[in-house]
Enzyme design. Structure first.
Site, PDB file in Angstrom:
ATOM      1  N   ASP A 100      -1.935   7.851   3.538  1.00 26.29           N
ATOM      2  CA  ASP A 100      -1.534   6.509   3.988  1.00 26.29           C
ATOM      3  C   ASP A 100      -2.166   6.217   5.364  1.00 26.29           C
ATOM      4  O   ASP A 100      -2.530   7.145   6.078  1.00 26.29           O
ATOM      5  CB  ASP A 100      -0.001   6.445   4.110  1.00 26.29           C
ATOM      6  CG  ASP A 100       0.522   4.998   4.109  1.00 26.29           C
ATOM      7  OD1 ASP A 100      -0.304   4.061   4.058  1.00 26.29           O
ATOM      8  OD2 ASP A 100       1.756   4.813   4.141  1.00 26.29           O
ATOM      9  N   GLU A 101      -2.302   4.962   5.731  1.00 30.01           N
ATOM     10  CA  GLU A 101      -2.841   4.552   7.042  1.00 30.01           C
ATOM     11  C   GLU A 101      -4.192   5.221   7.308  1.00 30.01           C
ATOM     12  O   GLU A 101      -4.458   5.725   8.415  1.00 30.01           O
ATOM     13  CB  GLU A 101      -1.860   4.916   8.174  1.00 30.01           C
ATOM     14  CG  GLU A 101      -0.444   4.433   7.966  1.00 30.01           C
ATOM     15  CD  GLU A 101      -0.201   3.013   8.463  1.00 30.01           C
ATOM     16  OE1 GLU A 101      -1.160   2.352   8.884  1.00 30.01           O
ATOM     17  OE2 GLU A 101       0.956   2.564   8.389  1.00 30.01           O
ATOM     18  N   GLN A 111      -5.717  -3.104  10.698  1.00 27.64           N
ATOM     19  CA  GLN A 111      -4.599  -2.472  11.401  1.00 27.64           C
ATOM     20  C   GLN A 111      -5.006  -1.180  12.092  1.00 27.64           C
ATOM     21  O   GLN A 111      -4.158  -0.334  12.393  1.00 27.64           O
ATOM     22  CB  GLN A 111      -3.445  -2.201  10.435  1.00 27.64           C
ATOM     23  CG  GLN A 111      -2.797  -3.470   9.923  1.00 27.64           C
ATOM     24  CD  GLN A 111      -1.573  -3.170   9.086  1.00 27.64           C
ATOM     25  OE1 GLN A 111      -0.556  -2.719   9.574  1.00 27.64           O
ATOM     26  NE2 GLN A 111      -1.673  -3.406   7.789  1.00 27.64           N
ATOM     27  N   ARG A 160       4.937  -7.479  10.951  1.00 28.60           N
ATOM     28  CA  ARG A 160       6.167  -6.692  10.766  1.00 28.60           C
ATOM     29  C   ARG A 160       7.312  -7.599  10.332  1.00 28.60           C
ATOM     30  O   ARG A 160       8.330  -7.138   9.840  1.00 28.60           O
ATOM     31  CB  ARG A 160       6.598  -5.972  12.059  1.00 28.60           C
ATOM     32  CG  ARG A 160       5.655  -4.942  12.638  1.00 28.60           C
ATOM     33  CD  ARG A 160       5.185  -3.938  11.642  1.00 28.60           C
ATOM     34  NE  ARG A 160       3.897  -4.329  11.091  1.00 28.60           N
ATOM     35  CZ  ARG A 160       3.388  -3.864   9.954  1.00 28.60           C
ATOM     36  NH1 ARG A 160       4.043  -2.992   9.237  1.00 28.60           N
ATOM     37  NH2 ARG A 160       2.225  -4.277   9.511  1.00 28.60           N
ATOM     38  N   LYS A 198       0.823  -1.213   0.000  1.00 30.14           N
ATOM     39  CA  LYS A 198       0.000   0.000   0.000  1.00 30.14           C
ATOM     40  C   LYS A 198       0.857   1.263   0.000  1.00 30.14           C
ATOM     41  O   LYS A 198       0.633   2.169  -0.796  1.00 30.14           O
ATOM     42  CB  LYS A 198      -0.920   0.018   1.232  1.00 30.14           C
ATOM     43  CG  LYS A 198      -1.952  -1.079   1.249  1.00 30.14           C
ATOM     44  CD  LYS A 198      -2.848  -0.980   2.465  1.00 30.14           C
ATOM     45  CE  LYS A 198      -2.116  -1.161   3.787  1.00 30.14           C
ATOM     46  NZ  LYS A 198      -1.475  -2.470   3.965  1.00 30.14           N
ATOM     47  N   THR A 199       1.812   1.302   0.885  1.00 26.93           N
ATOM     48  CA  THR A 199       2.673   2.478   0.947  1.00 26.93           C
ATOM     49  C   THR A 199       3.469   2.594  -0.359  1.00 26.93           C
ATOM     50  O   THR A 199       3.666   3.679  -0.889  1.00 26.93           O
ATOM     51  CB  THR A 199       3.613   2.385   2.172  1.00 26.93           C
ATOM     52  OG1 THR A 199       2.810   2.219   3.333  1.00 26.93           O
ATOM     53  CG2 THR A 199       4.456   3.628   2.314  1.00 26.93           C
TER      54      THR A 199
HETATM   55  P1  ATP Z   1       1.671  -2.105   5.964  1.00 24.67           P
HETATM   56  O1  ATP Z   1       0.241  -2.551   5.949  1.00 24.67           O
HETATM   57  O2  ATP Z   1       2.453  -2.842   6.986  1.00 24.67           O
HETATM   58  O3  ATP Z   1       1.799  -0.624   6.016  1.00 24.67           O
HETATM   59  P2  ATP Z   1       2.071  -1.972   3.116  1.00 24.67           P
HETATM   60  O4  ATP Z   1       0.860  -2.567   2.519  1.00 24.67           O
HETATM   61  O5  ATP Z   1       2.161  -0.503   3.167  1.00 24.67           O
HETATM   62  O6  ATP Z   1       2.278  -2.597   4.570  1.00 24.67           O
HETATM   63  P3  ATP Z   1       4.653  -1.850   1.882  1.00 24.67           P
HETATM   64  O7  ATP Z   1       5.418  -1.411   3.069  1.00 24.67           O
HETATM   65  O8  ATP Z   1       4.353  -0.850   0.844  1.00 24.67           O
HETATM   66  O9  ATP Z   1       3.310  -2.579   2.360  1.00 24.67           O
HETATM   67  O10 ATP Z   1       5.357  -3.082   1.191  1.00 24.67           O
HETATM   68  C1  ATP Z   1       5.840  -4.204   1.945  1.00 24.67           C
HETATM   69  C2  ATP Z   1       7.164  -4.673   1.383  1.00 24.67           C
HETATM   70  O11 ATP Z   1       6.965  -5.323   0.131  1.00 24.67           O
HETATM   71  C3  ATP Z   1       8.134  -3.546   1.139  1.00 24.67           C
HETATM   72  O12 ATP Z   1       9.426  -3.975   1.442  1.00 24.67           O
HETATM   73  C4  ATP Z   1       7.974  -3.308  -0.356  1.00 24.67           C
HETATM   74  O13 ATP Z   1       9.113  -2.714  -0.920  1.00 24.67           O
HETATM   75  C5  ATP Z   1       7.740  -4.709  -0.885  1.00 24.67           C
HETATM   76  N1  ATP Z   1       6.946  -4.744  -2.141  1.00 24.67           N
HETATM   77  C6  ATP Z   1       5.697  -4.323  -2.309  1.00 24.67           C
HETATM   78  N2  ATP Z   1       5.289  -4.514  -3.575  1.00 24.67           N
HETATM   79  C7  ATP Z   1       6.314  -5.097  -4.240  1.00 24.67           C
HETATM   80  C8  ATP Z   1       6.524  -5.555  -5.588  1.00 24.67           C
HETATM   81  N3  ATP Z   1       5.592  -5.451  -6.503  1.00 24.67           N
HETATM   82  N4  ATP Z   1       7.711  -6.092  -5.867  1.00 24.67           N
HETATM   83  C9  ATP Z   1       8.685  -6.190  -4.931  1.00 24.67           C
HETATM   84  N5  ATP Z   1       8.549  -5.797  -3.669  1.00 24.67           N
HETATM   85  C10 ATP Z   1       7.384  -5.241  -3.307  1.00 24.67           C
HETATM   86 MG    MG Z   2       2.320   0.866   4.758  1.00 26.83          MG
END
Ligand code: ATP
Ligand code: MG
Length: 721
Positions: free
Chosen positions: A221-222, A252, A608, A36-37
């Site tokens: 975000d969040e 979350q 995490r 997402k981020t």
């Molecule tokens: P959270 O809910 O904990 O905030 P999130 O959904 O925001 O998580 P991110 O932090 O954006 O998730 O991504 C999680 C990890 O996966 C990061 O290290 C990110 O770089 C990696 N990632 C996400 N998408 C891809 C992709 N398409 N290819 C490679 N790595 C990815």
């Molecule tokens: Mg995130």
């Protein structure tokens, strides 16, 4: 210029759809670690690179300053140039910027001041006294909570429904007077920052039009943790034309206690027209075992939107469970495992220890120091640097040595004794002129009657109190002294009055300090040079506090609360203190809503971890000076057994009393629980448990005369009686 192709090769199909969306509004609702981020960051880059959007039209809001900095860096990295012109920040930092730029329209003087929570509290007390109300009935901390809750919901005093009863009319009156006061003084509290910014835009059509015209793309975000006023602020800026993308995860949401409402993310589609929703289902962060564990735990929550998450990664290592005999054994285990990881070539910053309550850090810190492992307490202070701990220690230092000026300065007016800056300056001047300590100066001032009558009475009471702490320097047990200090100085009451969440943390820390005092044992070296237990304790504390303080170049193990771990990721995660009453927290166990929030917090914690997750619990723990049996957290049982390797203890099948295997063969095999031993200083006692391994083995002994102590087996020289 960045090629859009280069951008998209790093995204999967669903992520690409979200990043390149041409919908006006989009909602990315997806589980942890699904990117997402990442989507938000790539979306910003996409808007600039592919759609030619001006950086000035980007407004990106995140939850913490660290996350904002991270986002700015990641955008700059992608674009290969600094992220200038965009507004990327937390809600508060963006609000502050708007208020500063438009202070006139906001009705604020140019040099308006921010009131932190403490300042706000003081002002509220003053208002209560101005209104000639009784503080016992109108408790300032509760009034503070009331005002902030209303502000978070976007409600001014004159908008609150007055039911005509004494209670609501008076609260409304205090709120109104407080706000009048702030306005006259140019003061802005945290909740006010957001509320006033919202009203600034709402009441100034030209200004609103300007910013609506500017921020064509708003990204948040969040989003699951936004409160009423934050959500209204976004809605307002979005106007009719702007594009809004919010990302979040209902599972979350962990800030309901601060006014966050899950409904904003659930109801997003009803508030904004033409919303396209994107689902991200592939998790890139964690191994499948970790992911399955997280999914299994969160499944037990009733109110969910429900999501599927899968990972291409292998199963990975099983989740490691460690059932410790006590919190001492638990922290010894964690430090030993971390040492093994570091010895195998893993950097410290790849490892995080997450806990529910702040006070849990003390023993972990102690054991990390013992193993010479560099660590950092993220988003907080090391145990012995925390305000409430330093306050108590300052008293104790003064009791130990009246000429400790640093201690004196810290507590002469804490808790407040009604001494003004003038009195304190008089004492300082007197000390300087006579070349004596502040304590001596204070006595000179009292004897020569140079202070005002009121100040004199107050400081005389202070001197008496300190003198009355009748500390016997030969005593080995420090607990009674610390206990007495915390109660008699009024520090416990002082901290009790803080807003509930803060007060809870501080009181837990104070109790943990009592545990530290009780179990403290001076080292052989200190004993040989004739140091008292108290002096030895204070010396050790100063060393611990000063040691390895934030040396930036060293990769440090990160310690933090689960709340501050949101959005972060680490290859190795230790989730500690999984016991009923600690996590889920005591205050949340009975209330189904709160229990669900605790479970979401557990979900945040588990997710995490990238490679390996350790979950630990202790079957006994000292709480408020008493060792209590603890039941393993219900969350541990919610993880399917086939995902788990149980290093010690068995929570799935074995009854509790036979849960542990005997201590592995150890150089201290002659010691075991129940055996009567004798110690040079403490006399006779019974072994309660052993923890740690090899040279780090610790023995907990209940001494007949001196209470419970934890001794290093190697140095304790315990004779079996
Ligand atoms: P959270 O809910 O904990 O905030 P999130 O959904 O925001 O998580 P991110 O932090 O954006 O998730 O991504 C999680 C990890 O996966 C990061 O290290 C990110 O770089 C990696 N990632 C996400 N998408 C891809 C992709 N398409 N290819 C490679 N790595 C990815
Ligand atoms: Mg995130």
């Amino acid at each position: 210029m960045l090629s859009t192709h280069k951008l998209l090769i790093n995204l999967n199909e669903a992520q690409t759809a979200a990043v390149t969306t041409d919908a006006q509004h989009s909602l990315v609702l997806a589980g942890a670690g699904s990117g997402k981020t990442r989507v938000l960051v790539y979306r910003i880059a996409w808007l600039l690179a592919a759609e030619g959007v001006s950086p000035y039209s980007i407004l990106a809001l995140t939850f913490t300053n660290k996350a904002a900095a991270e986002m700015r860096n990641r955008v700059a990295e992608l674009l290969d140039k600094p992220a200038n012109g965009m507004w990327i920040g937390t809600f508060h930092s963006i609000a502050l910027r708007l208020l500063t730029m438009h202070h006139k329209e906001a009705g604020l003087p140019k040099n308006f001041q921010i009131l932190d929570s403490e300042d706000q509290y003081r002002l509220i007390r003053r208002v209560i006294s101005d209104l000639e109300l009784d503080e016992k009935q109108w408790i300032p901390r509760s009034v503070q909570g009331f005002i902030n809750d209303k502000k978070n919901d976007g409600i001014r005093a004159n908008e609150i429904e007055d039911f005509g009863d004494d209670n609501s009319s008076t609260l409304i009156q205090i709120y109104q007077h407080y706000d009048d006061h702030c306005l006259r003084g140019g003061l802005v509290d945290f909740a006010e920052m957001l509320l006033r910014t919202h009203q600034l835009l709402l009441n100034n059509p030209p200004l609103l039009e300007h910013y609506q015209g500017r921020f064509g793309a708003i990204l948040v975000d969040e989003f699951q943790d936004t409160n009423e006023i934050q959500s209204a602020f976004i809605r307002l800026l979005a106007g009719a034309k702007n594009r809004v993308m919010v990302v979040g995860d209902d599972d979350q949401s962990i800030y309901a206690w601060r006014g966050a409402k899950i409904d904003h993310i659930i109801g997003f589609k009803d508030v904004y027209a033409n919303v396209t929703q994107y689902k991200l289902e592939q998790n890139y962060r964690s191994t499948n075992n970790i992911l399955k564990a997280a999914n299994a735990v969160i499944k037990n929550n009733a109110k969910r939107l429900g999501k599927d998450l899968w990972s291409e990664q292998s199963e990975g290592e099983p989740i490691q469970y460690y059932g410790a005999y006590s919190e001492y054994d638990e922290s010894a285990f964690v430090a030993e495992e971390i040492e093994k990881l570091i010895d195998s070539g893993i950097d410290g910053d790849q490892i995080a220890i997450l806990y529910r309550s702040n006070m849990q850090s003390r023993l972990l810190e102690e054991n990390l120091l013992k193993h010479n492992i560099d660590y950092k307490v993220y988003g907080g202070l090391r145990f012995f640097e925390r305000m409430e701990i330093k306050d108590v220690l300052a008293y104790v230092r003064l009791i130990n040595n009246r000429h400790d000026d640093v201690g004196f300065e810290r507590i002469i007016n804490t808790p407040t004794r009604g001494l003004g800056a003038k009195t304190i300056n008089q004492i300082r001047n007197c000390a300087q002129i006579n070349q004596v300590s502040l304590w001596d100066a204070l006595n000179i001032c009292i004897n020569n009657k140079v202070l005002s009558a009121r100040a004199s009475t107050s400081v005389a009471a202070f001197v008496n109190m300190i003198d009355e702490f009748d500390y016997n320097h030969d005593k080995e047990d420090l607990n009674p002294l610390f206990d007495d200090v915390i109660e008699r100085t009024g520090l416990r009451d002082h901290y009790q009055k803080e807003p509930p969440e803060k007060a809870l943390t501080r009181l837990e820390n104070l109790d943990e300090l009592l545990n530290a005092a009780e179990t403290f044992v001076k080292s052989e070296e200190d004993d040989q040079i004739g140091m008292t237990a108290l002096a030895s304790f204070l010396a050790q504390v100063s060393l611990e506090a000063g040691e390895r303080s934030s040396d930036k170049d060293v990769p440090c193990v990160q310690l933090m609360t689960l709340h501050s771990a949101k959005g972060l990721e680490f290859p190795y995660v230790f989730l500690v203190g999984l016991e009923q009453g600690l996590f889920p927290h005591q205050n949340s166990m009975e209330d189904p809503e709160k229990l669900q929030e605790e479970r979401r917090l557990c979900y945040v914690g588990i997710t995490r971890a990238e490679k390996q997750l350790f979950m630990t619990y202790a079957t006994s723990r000292r709480i408020r000076g008493r060792t209590q049996g603890c039941a393993p957290s219900r969350f541990l049982r919610e993880v399917p057994q086939d995902l788990v390797h149980q290093i010690q203890g068995n929570i799935f099948t074995t009854p509790r009393n036979t849960m542990f295997s005997n201590q592995e063969s150890s150089p201290f095999a002659q010691y075991s629980p129940g055996i009567l031993v004798s110690h040079k200083i403490f006399g006779e006692g019974t072994i309660i448990e052993l923890s740690g391994q090899g040279d780090y083995t610790q023995i907990m002994v209940e001494f007949q005369q001196h209470g419970t102590k934890i001794l290093a087996a190697k140095f304790a020289k315990l004779d079996i009686v």
